[in-house]
Structures are given as C-alpha cells and as structure tokens.
Enzyme design. Structure first.
Site, PDB file in Angstrom:
ATOM      1  CG  ASP A  10     -19.271  29.589 -19.736  1.00 43.02           C
ATOM      2  OD1 ASP A  10     -19.613  30.777 -19.586  1.00 43.02           O
ATOM      3  OD2 ASP A  10     -20.073  28.642 -19.705  1.00 43.02           O
ATOM      4  CG  ASP A  12     -24.033  30.693 -15.271  1.00 45.63           C
ATOM      5  OD1 ASP A  12     -24.600  30.283 -14.265  1.00 45.63           O
ATOM      6  OD2 ASP A  12     -23.611  31.858 -15.398  1.00 45.63           O
ATOM      7  CG  ASP A 167     -22.142  25.554 -21.180  1.00 50.56           C
ATOM      8  OD1 ASP A 167     -23.364  25.351 -21.052  1.00 50.56           O
ATOM      9  OD2 ASP A 167     -21.636  26.680 -21.060  1.00 50.56           O
TER      10      ASP A 167
END
Length: 218
Positions: A10, A12, A167
């Site tokens: 991922d 961001d 995250d």
C-alpha cells in the site's frame, strides 16, 4: 520456505505516513469552525475513497463554508506537515531485500496516480515497483480487492504467492478479500482503528527482515 513470490505495498500510511498529516490537518481546520472531527469519523475514509465519509463535504454542509477555500486550507496544512515526513522505518530495507531475493514488487493504492508518482519521485524509490495500480485503474477502490487483483495479475502471481503490506483496516480487508497473505504496520492514526480478525501487526518493518517474515509464513 514459503512460496511467496511477490510483495505488494500500500502507499499512504504504509510507505509514507500521509495519513496522520491528513487527520491532523482536517482536525485543526474543523476546530477553527468549532467542530470536532473524531478519529472514529475520519477513520471511515482512511485507505479508501470518500464515499463513506467525506471530511470536506461534511463540514462545508454543516457550517455553510466555501468548499474551495476550505479545501485549500486543509491542503496547505497538509503540505506543511508533510515537509517533516520521511519514508517509514524499514520500507527501504524491504524494497532492497525484495529485489535482492528476486521477488516481484508491486504497489496498490486507492489514491490517484499523480499523487503516488509525486511522492515516489520525492522518495527516489519509484524504480523498485514493477506494477503500480491506483484509483484510476478500478471501478471500486479498497476495501474491494480489485486493486490487489490487478497488481497480482500484472506481476504474474497467485494470491497464495503474494504478501500485502498495509496500514489500515480498509486496506487489510482488500488484501484478505483478494486471498493474499497480509501484514499490518499501523501509523499513529490507524493504530487506533479496529482491524477485522487478528492480522499480524508490527510497529514498523524494521522489526524483522523480509526473509524472516517470509520464513514465518511457511
């Protein structure tokens, strides 16, 4: 040894913590208009699009603000905060190790490609990624699995051969729905959110090497 052949990141909050800066920027801007933006509210849009909760539209409608001016205010605050951000601990080491181990490397993000390209260029790590899939490539972003499915197709791997590094709850849901292995490295904002099931969580990628992680998946 696990049959992991690809690692898909991922962006961001995972490679670069843009998420904490966004929440802080929005929260400060909200407070100027005497509105509290809770993490529970804001967390709905982390790792996905603004279709569930739009932090711009919410306060613009609530307070009758000028939409363009409010957006410019939030972006200015975010830009200032991002001046202090660096690549998250362990990320560069994982990219280097993945390349050394001969693993395919991809990126799957709910953000726009221009946003991703901007920061990958600033960080100087764009050349590591063989496949990059972003919001423009899919009809539904995370938590829908399509971004990961496309990235895996690009890299020529099956779900059981791919590891996702995430995250956020929405990102982890997407990876699980795609049938992948997944680990989570929350940032200060996503650490407070509720994840489905019991994902493997690390404070950062610096806690163990990629080879050690892959071995533990066997």
């Amino acid at each position: 040894m696990s049959r992991i052949k690809a690692v898909i990141f991922d962006f961001d909050g995972t490679i670069l913590d843009t998420e904490t800066a966004w929440y802080e920027a929005f929260r400060e801007a909200y407070l100027e208009h005497e509105v509290e933006l809770t993490l529970e509210m804001y967390g709905q849009c982390i790792g996905t699009s603004l279709h569930v909760f739009d932090p711009y539209a919410y306060i613009v409608e609530k307070k009758g603000l000028d939409a363009q001016q409010f957006r410019q205010d939030v972006h200015a605050r975010h830009d200032k905060k991002m001046d202090q951000e660096r690549i998250r601990p362990g990320v560069l080491a994982y990219l280097e190790e993945a390349a050394r181990l001969g693993l395919r490397i991809g990126l799957a993000s709910s953000s726009k490609r221009s946003w991703i390209d901007k920061y990958l260029s600033q960080l100087g790590v764009g050349y590591y990624f063989e496949a990059i899939r972003t919001a423009e490539d899919v009809s539904m972003v995370k938590p829908h699995p399509e971004l990961y499915e496309l990235a895996m197709r690009d890299l020529g791997v099956q779900p059981a051969e791919a590891l996702a590094i995430e995250d956020s709850p929405n990102g982890a849901r997407a990876a699980v729905a795609a049938g992948m292995h997944v680990i989570v490295t929350p940032n200060p904002v996503t650490r407070a959110l509720i994840f489905d099931g019991e994902p493997r969580v690390f404070g950062s990628l610096a806690e163990l090497s990629l080879a050690e992680l892959i071995e533990s998946l066997a």
